[in-house]
Design an enzyme around this catalytic site. Structure first.
Site, mmCIF file in Angstrom:
data_model
loop_
_atom_site.group_PDB
_atom_site.id
_atom_site.type_symbol
_atom_site.label_atom_id
_atom_site.label_comp_id
_atom_site.label_asym_id
_atom_site.label_seq_id
_atom_site.Cartn_x
_atom_site.Cartn_y
_atom_site.Cartn_z
ATOM 1 C CG ASP A 267 -2.111 0.592 0.833
ATOM 2 O OD1 ASP A 267 -2.430 1.553 0.068
ATOM 3 O OD2 ASP A 267 -3.121 0.666 1.875
ATOM 4 C CD GLU A 471 -20.397 6.376 3.894
ATOM 5 O OE1 GLU A 471 -20.068 5.317 4.719
ATOM 6 O OE2 GLU A 471 -21.008 6.085 2.749
#
Length: 729
Positions: A267, A471
């Site tokens: 990542d 969100e």
């Protein structure tokens, strides 16, 4: 000037490839892949090798190696690279419970990806988001509804995540025996689902049983069954080791146990976390060495570029390991045909016309239709297209943002809910539209010109909910005080107040259309409205799909891939990765809406269930058949779900566990039999050490329209049918 030079270099390399192939064997597609890999790696200096292990790999003109950027995204359409078809967000696609549809969507995405890549190469573009290696899908378990990135997943169930994730991978990668259409990536490996604020330093320590029973199965499915080309290791630690530096995760489980042959990508910035977040290495050199030893093949970030050559020079790793890593990584580039002459693979011929084509937009509309979940209907739906008047109100009624979610492409064909309704209704019907209320709580006290006017019409469609403003991923949700995570589950207070005001104005039917990628506790507003449609983030055709269902062009068939709790009080602490009390599999409290739940415009009845063998030992399998009928007046699709329960296993087993799903269309009065293949290994459990075993004794199988609990029955889901199998070691 720089762009012009890059274009010139890329075009020159492309045109000279046939000539260069005579000099450099690795450019000869007729040679064995291993021979080509050995040849190209043997021609590079250590510095050149190291730079090829970062996501932005530079060109090496001397042997004819073009630049390549490994970072691209395709969560629900080709993302961040201009025009593309925008499909429903991943959590919405999960609500379809439809493997075949997800495959079709991914196949369309990979077609657009190849078309865009072909056009980019012709223009000499090798930029980020222009390549063929897609860091999708996200198959983390949506274990807690507070996680802002849960919208990117296929929900809370390992079986469903594995089924749909595998279908997505197959669609992205294609079925050519020699070439990959694109390369998919399973992320984020492993045990990664918030909190976003802690992801760069958090140590996830689930029980070994939960580790094997919940967090790993979807990854195993994508590796063993779908042959995913890449896996991305996560930011966090697991059992004290950073995921990108864990020999257990990468070497022992992924490569040795599951036989993974592809490449491992970090990542972005995860290797920097080794020394800046987790504090397990001293500096960038030690971090680079640890990641290479663990098995990370490509570094998203700059750690390898800054520290790996020094790590070799210090003797922390060998150049032979660098060579081996580069060969593992470059197998993907060769399988994509990136070193073969133009026209060598069938995907080179895919033209730009497929990008956002009418066929793909129609597929996006169908995916959105199948994703939308009817949570409540007091008989008001479907509406007549010939209403005299209708009000469309709410902060998301005319919003394109709620169509796109995150990791999205862009389109000139985005259809809002307001536009979809307007497209659907008959000429002469009055449409009243007002914003009515802001999306989130504020101190404004506007003059109310909306509620009275709206309630004077025949029906009100109120489009509310949440969006990517509050969100999402860390840093992306600009209105979030919690880095994209949520600390409250209810609708924003000002939206609730608006609904209460609407209701107080009279008895005009109110249809609540709710947007969002994670559960919202709707208990406070459920009695204020006559119907509720949960529409997720439905993609560019979302408005048309919502209108199709509102006016009965199709019957709702979406099902919840995640449990909707009544309140935060029903949830364990967010930071706890133990599964006790989480998801439908372990939650003993009654939820607001259960996993697998969704209503239809017709009624179904489950009539019988049988198995061709009721005694299973290790290695055995059986065929389970369930019969379901449409007992209503409308043709519709039912999502038949097969669950297992172990009545004598106690706390050693999930309460219920999904084992298969099948969509089936049923005309009014029609009956069909649906079959599931169940293997003994599907019914195994895990002990506290993480070891699999087949529990002796009964296992109960249910065919149902939702998880077979009392709450499902109370909400109108038809009674399940069940049978007992007997397991023997």
């Amino acid at each position: 000037m720089k762009k012009y030079l890059l274009f010139t270099v890329a075009l020159t390399l492309l045109l000279q490839m046939p000539i260069l192939a005579q000099k450099y064997p690795f450019l000869n597609p007729n040679l064995d892949l291993e021979e080509r890999l050995n040849d190209v790696v043997g021609r590079l200096t250590l510095e050149e090798k190291v730079l090829q292990l970062q996501h932005a790999a530079p060109a090496i003109p001397r042997p004819g190696i073009p630049a390549y950027n490994w970072w691209n995204e395709a969560l629900h359409g080709v993302a961040r690279n201009g025009k593309a078809t925008v499909f429903p967000q991943a959590i919405g696609m999960a609500a379809t419970f439809n493997e075949d549809l997800i495959y079709q969507v991914a196949n369309a995405i990979s077609g657009e990806a190849r078309a865009k890549y072909n056009a980019a190469i012709q223009r000499g573009i090798n930029a980020q988001y222009a390549g063929l290696t897609f860091w999708s899908p996200n198959i983390n378990i949506f274990r807690d509804p507070r996680w802002g990135r849960g919208q990117e997943t296929y929900g809370e169930d390992p079986c469903l995540s594995g089924l749909l994730g595998s279908a997505f991978v197959r669609g992205l990668q294609g079925n050519n025996p020699q070439y990959l259409k694109t390369a998919a990536c399973a992320k984020h490996y492993a045990v990664h689902s918030g909190p976003e604020a802690l992801r760069h330093s958090f140590d996830a320590v689930p029980s070994r049983r939960d580790f094997r029973e919940t967090y790993l199965p979807a990854f195993q499915s994508l590796v063993e069954e779908a042959k995913v080309e890449a896996v991305m290791c996560a930011y966090n630690r697991v059992y004290g080791e950073p995921c990108c530096g864990s020999p257990e995760l990468i070497q022992q489980i992924l490569r040795e146990e599951w036989g993974f042959k592809g490449h491992m990508v970090s990542d972005c910035g995860a290797l920097t976390d080794f020394h800046s977040g987790h504090n397990i290495t001293e500096d960038v050199v030690e971090s680079a060495a640890l990641a290479l030893e663990a098995g990370v093949d490509v570094n998203c970030g700059g750690t390898y570029a800054k520290g790996l050559q020094q790590a070799v020079e210090r003797g922390l790793v060998t150049e032979a390991l660098v060579d081996q890593t580069l060969k593992t990584l470059w197998r993907t580039r060769f399988r994509l045909g990136l070193f073969d002459p133009p026209g060598s693979n069938p995907f080179d011929a895919i033209s730009p016309e497929v990008v956002n084509s009418p066929e793909h937009r129609a597929l996006s509309r169908e995916a959105a239709r199948q994703s939308i979940v009817l949570l409540k209907n007091d008989g008001i739906l479907p509406l007549s297209r010939n209403l005299e008047s209708i009000a469309v109100v709410g902060p998301h009624a005319a919003s394109t943002d709620i169509l796109l979610a995150n990791y999205y492409g862009v389109t000139g064909n985005a259809v809002t809910v307001l536009e979809g309704i307007t497209n659907k209704i008959g000429i002469g019907t009055k449409v009243f539209y007002k914003y009515g209320v802001r999306p989130y709580q504020d101190n404004a006290n506007p003059v109310d010109w909306v509620t009275g006017s709206a309630m004077s019409l025949d029906a009100v469609v109120a489009v509310m909910g949440i969006s990517g403003l509050i969100e999402g991923e860390e840093g992306e949700s600009i209105a979030s005080a919690h880095k994209g995570d949520r600390t409250e589950l209810g609708l924003p207070a000002n939206q609730i107040k608006f609904l209460k005001t609407l209701r107080s104005r009279g008895d005009t039917p109110i249809i609540l259309v709710v947007t969002g990628g994670s559960p919202v506790a709707l208990a406070e507003v459920e009695d204020l409205v006559d119907a509720i449609l949960w529409v997720w983030y439905p993609g560019e055709e979302g408005g048309n799909a919502v209108a199709d269902l509102l006016f009965g062009s199709a019957s709702p068939s979406g099902r919840l891939p995640i449990t909707f709790p009544k309140s935060l009080d029903q949830l364990p602490p967010y930071e706890d990765y133990g599964m006790t009390g989480r998801t439908y599999r372990y939650m003993k409290e009654e939820p607001l809406y259960p996993f697998g739940y969704g209503l239809s415009y017709t009624t179904f009845e489950y009539e019988s269930i049988s198995a061709n063998s009721k005694n299973l030992s290790s290695g055995d399998r059986t065929t389970v058949s369930a019969t379901v009928s449409n007992t209503g007046q409308t043709g519709a699709e039912e999502v038949v779900q097969l669950y297992a329960s172990w009545p004598e296993a106690g706390d050693a087993a999930p309460l219920f566990d999904l084992k298969g799903v099948e969509r089936v269309y049923l005309a009014p009065g029609q009956t069909k039999t649906v079959q599931f293949e169940v293997k003994a290994s599907d019914l195994q459990l895990y002990d506290e050490s993480g070891k699999a075993y087949l529990p002796e004794g009964p296992v109960q199988l249910y065919a149902s329209g939702a998880v077979p609990t009392a709450r499902s029955k109370a909400l109108g889901i038809p009674a399940p049918v069940s049978l007992n199998l007997n397991l023997k070691k």
